[in-house]
Design an enzyme around this catalytic site. Structure first.
Site, PDB file in Angstrom:
ATOM      1  N   ASN A  63     -45.520 -12.065 -23.319  1.00 26.92           N
ATOM      2  CA  ASN A  63     -45.189 -12.510 -21.965  1.00 26.92           C
ATOM      3  C   ASN A  63     -45.560 -11.382 -21.001  1.00 26.92           C
ATOM      4  O   ASN A  63     -44.881 -10.368 -20.943  1.00 26.92           O
ATOM      5  CB  ASN A  63     -43.683 -12.807 -21.883  1.00 26.92           C
ATOM      6  CG  ASN A  63     -43.232 -13.098 -20.459  1.00 26.92           C
ATOM      7  OD1 ASN A  63     -44.061 -13.375 -19.579  1.00 26.92           O
ATOM      8  ND2 ASN A  63     -41.920 -13.040 -20.233  1.00 26.92           N
TER       9      ASN A  63
ATOM     10  N   LYS B  95     -45.501 -11.387 -17.830  1.00 31.22           N
ATOM     11  CA  LYS B  95     -44.737 -11.424 -16.569  1.00 31.22           C
ATOM     12  C   LYS B  95     -45.709 -11.289 -15.384  1.00 31.22           C
ATOM     13  O   LYS B  95     -46.823 -11.791 -15.454  1.00 31.22           O
ATOM     14  CB  LYS B  95     -43.670 -10.325 -16.557  1.00 31.22           C
ATOM     15  CG  LYS B  95     -42.857 -10.316 -17.853  1.00 31.22           C
ATOM     16  CD  LYS B  95     -41.630  -9.470 -17.765  1.00 31.22           C
ATOM     17  CE  LYS B  95     -40.964  -9.416 -19.125  1.00 31.22           C
ATOM     18  NZ  LYS B  95     -39.617  -8.907 -19.082  1.00 31.22           N
TER      19      LYS B  95
ATOM     20  N   HIS C 250     -36.880 -18.554 -18.913  1.00 33.38           N
ATOM     21  CA  HIS C 250     -36.763 -17.108 -19.146  1.00 33.38           C
ATOM     22  C   HIS C 250     -35.598 -16.576 -18.314  1.00 33.38           C
ATOM     23  O   HIS C 250     -35.351 -17.035 -17.202  1.00 33.38           O
ATOM     24  CB  HIS C 250     -38.073 -16.413 -18.748  1.00 33.38           C
ATOM     25  CG  HIS C 250     -38.130 -14.988 -19.184  1.00 33.38           C
ATOM     26  ND1 HIS C 250     -37.478 -13.989 -18.502  1.00 33.38           N
ATOM     27  CD2 HIS C 250     -38.731 -14.393 -20.240  1.00 33.38           C
ATOM     28  CE1 HIS C 250     -37.682 -12.842 -19.134  1.00 33.38           C
ATOM     29  NE2 HIS C 250     -38.445 -13.054 -20.186  1.00 33.38           N
TER      30      HIS C 250
ATOM     31  N   GLU D 129     -35.253 -14.023 -16.573  1.00 29.79           N
ATOM     32  CA  GLU D 129     -35.603 -13.545 -15.220  1.00 29.79           C
ATOM     33  C   GLU D 129     -35.696 -14.718 -14.248  1.00 29.79           C
ATOM     34  O   GLU D 129     -35.362 -14.579 -13.068  1.00 29.79           O
ATOM     35  CB  GLU D 129     -36.921 -12.743 -15.270  1.00 29.79           C
ATOM     36  CG  GLU D 129     -36.690 -11.379 -15.898  1.00 29.79           C
ATOM     37  CD  GLU D 129     -37.907 -10.769 -16.578  1.00 29.79           C
ATOM     38  OE1 GLU D 129     -39.042 -11.249 -16.365  1.00 29.79           O
ATOM     39  OE2 GLU D 129     -37.713  -9.805 -17.348  1.00 29.79           O
TER      40      GLU D 129
ATOM     41  N   GLU E 134     -33.399 -14.422 -26.523  1.00 26.44           N
ATOM     42  CA  GLU E 134     -33.659 -13.171 -25.811  1.00 26.44           C
ATOM     43  C   GLU E 134     -32.366 -12.692 -25.144  1.00 26.44           C
ATOM     44  O   GLU E 134     -32.066 -13.093 -24.007  1.00 26.44           O
ATOM     45  CB  GLU E 134     -34.716 -13.391 -24.728  1.00 26.44           C
ATOM     46  CG  GLU E 134     -36.045 -13.834 -25.256  1.00 26.44           C
ATOM     47  CD  GLU E 134     -37.179 -13.401 -24.331  1.00 26.44           C
ATOM     48  OE1 GLU E 134     -38.074 -12.718 -24.803  1.00 26.44           O
ATOM     49  OE2 GLU E 134     -37.117 -13.715 -23.128  1.00 26.44           O
TER      50      GLU E 134
ATOM     51  N   GLY F 108     -36.401  -5.499 -21.621  1.00 29.00           N
ATOM     52  CA  GLY F 108     -36.910  -4.408 -20.795  1.00 29.00           C
ATOM     53  C   GLY F 108     -36.038  -3.167 -20.803  1.00 29.00           C
ATOM     54  O   GLY F 108     -36.233  -2.264 -19.978  1.00 29.00           O
TER      55      GLY F 108
ATOM     56  N   SER G 269     -37.164  -6.110 -26.104  1.00 25.68           N
ATOM     57  CA  SER G 269     -37.583  -4.763 -26.506  1.00 25.68           C
ATOM     58  C   SER G 269     -38.164  -4.713 -27.919  1.00 25.68           C
ATOM     59  O   SER G 269     -37.940  -3.742 -28.641  1.00 25.68           O
ATOM     60  CB  SER G 269     -36.419  -3.771 -26.360  1.00 25.68           C
ATOM     61  OG  SER G 269     -36.040  -3.677 -25.003  1.00 25.68           O
TER      62      SER G 269
HETATM   63  C1  PEP Z   1     -39.374 -10.706 -22.219  1.00 25.09           C
HETATM   64  O1  PEP Z   1     -39.355 -10.544 -21.022  1.00 25.09           O
HETATM   65  O2  PEP Z   1     -39.541 -11.848 -22.672  1.00 25.09           O
HETATM   66  C2  PEP Z   1     -39.188  -9.535 -23.082  1.00 25.09           C
HETATM   67  C3  PEP Z   1     -38.789  -9.760 -24.303  1.00 25.09           C
HETATM   68  O3  PEP Z   1     -39.432  -8.306 -22.531  1.00 25.09           O
HETATM   69  P1  PEP Z   1     -39.401  -6.869 -23.300  1.00 25.09           P
HETATM   70  O4  PEP Z   1     -40.136  -7.044 -24.601  1.00 25.09           O
HETATM   71  O5  PEP Z   1     -40.106  -5.939 -22.369  1.00 25.09           O
HETATM   72  O6  PEP Z   1     -37.961  -6.532 -23.502  1.00 25.09           O
END
Ligand code: PEP
Length: 262
Positions: A11, A13, A99, A101, A179, A185, A225
């Site tokens: 992803n 973003k 998601h 976000e 997630e 992040g 992460s």
């Molecule tokens: C995401 O935004 O879907 C995500 C998992 O980000 P990160 O791997 O940077 O934590």
């Protein structure tokens, strides 16, 4: 038990001008040259504006494209939105929905996610539905209840689709990404035990909403992460069928290592 082909999705973003997309994808296709697509599926989700560029570069590769969102109407007066048929035409196979976000910054709810899931199915896109608890919810012991509510909310809204209960086949092919918000992040991944516990619960919820066979065949991704040094232990767990990767998908070598988990 169904064999679930591992799915590794990046992803991006809001990262990736067209020239950055060209650079990243040419490095990635080189780095992934030896991957057997029958053994693992690779997906990248660049921003809308780079989808056509990505589709052109990936045309002769097994890497599939995902969008990061869609609007549930196929067209209309919805300034700034992009619909399923537009994403299909741009070359997408998948679409990431719900998601955290988008839930956090753009007021998405279980209800809007449910509408989008229906639209993706109508428009021939496979939804990757994201669910996850906040740190406060985890610390108060509410994780499994929150995830259960989000899954039911996304898949079963009788007002939107009274037929759904009778049509588990409609859910074939969708993907769920667990997630935890506190892991996105932050560099702080869920442990393999924490992720496995939630994934097993998601599969049980799917089984009660659809059928044991559909739940068994559905791929459940972990996201939060994921890095080259954490992916192997996560992927060793029985209900973790892949990863949704943010930051580490923006570098070809780290995403390639994640795809090549051992
Ligand atoms: C995401 O935004 O879907 C995500 C998992 O980000 P990160 O791997 O940077 O934590």
């Amino acid at each position: 038990m169904a064999t679930r082909r591992p799915l590794l999705a990046g992803n991006w973003k809001m990262h990736g001008t067209r020239s950055e997309t060209e650079r990243l994808l040419s490095a990635l296709t080189q780095a992934l040259g030896g991957v057997n697509p029958a053994q693992r599926e690779i997906v990248v989700a660049p921003p809308f504006s780079a989808l056509e560029t990505a589709a052109r570069l990936l045309a002769d590769t097994p890497i599939r494209l995902a969008a990061q969102n869609l609007h549930w109407e196929p067209h209309g007066a919805f300034t700034g939105e992009v619909s399923g048929p537009m994403l299909k035409e741009a070359g997408c196979t998948y679409v990431i929905l719900g998601h955290s976000e988008r839930r956090q910054y753009f007021a998405e709810t279980d209800e809007s996610v449910a509408r989008k899931v229906r639209a993706a199915q109508r428009d021939g896109l496979l939804p990757i539905i994201c669910v996850g608890e906040s740190l406060e919810e985890r610390e108060s012991g509410a994780t499994l209840a929150v995830i259960d509510r989000q899954i039911r909310g996304a898949l079963q809204d009788p007002e939107l689709d009274p037929e759904l209960d009778q049509a588990p086949a409609a859910l074939t092919g969708l993907v769920i990404a667990y997630e935890p918000i506190w892991a996105i992040g932050t560099g702080r991944s869920a442990t393999p035990d924490q992720a496995q516990e939630v994934h097993a619960a998601i599969r049980a919820t799917l089984g009660s909403l659809t059928s044991p066979a559909t739940a068994d065949a559905t791929r459940l991704l972990y996201g939060g992460s994921v890095k080259p040094d954490t992916v192997d232990a996560l992927m060793a767990r029985p209900d973790i069928d892949g990863a949704l990767v943010g930051g580490a998908s923006l570098q070809a070598d780290s995403f390639a290592r994640i795809v090549n988990f051992r």
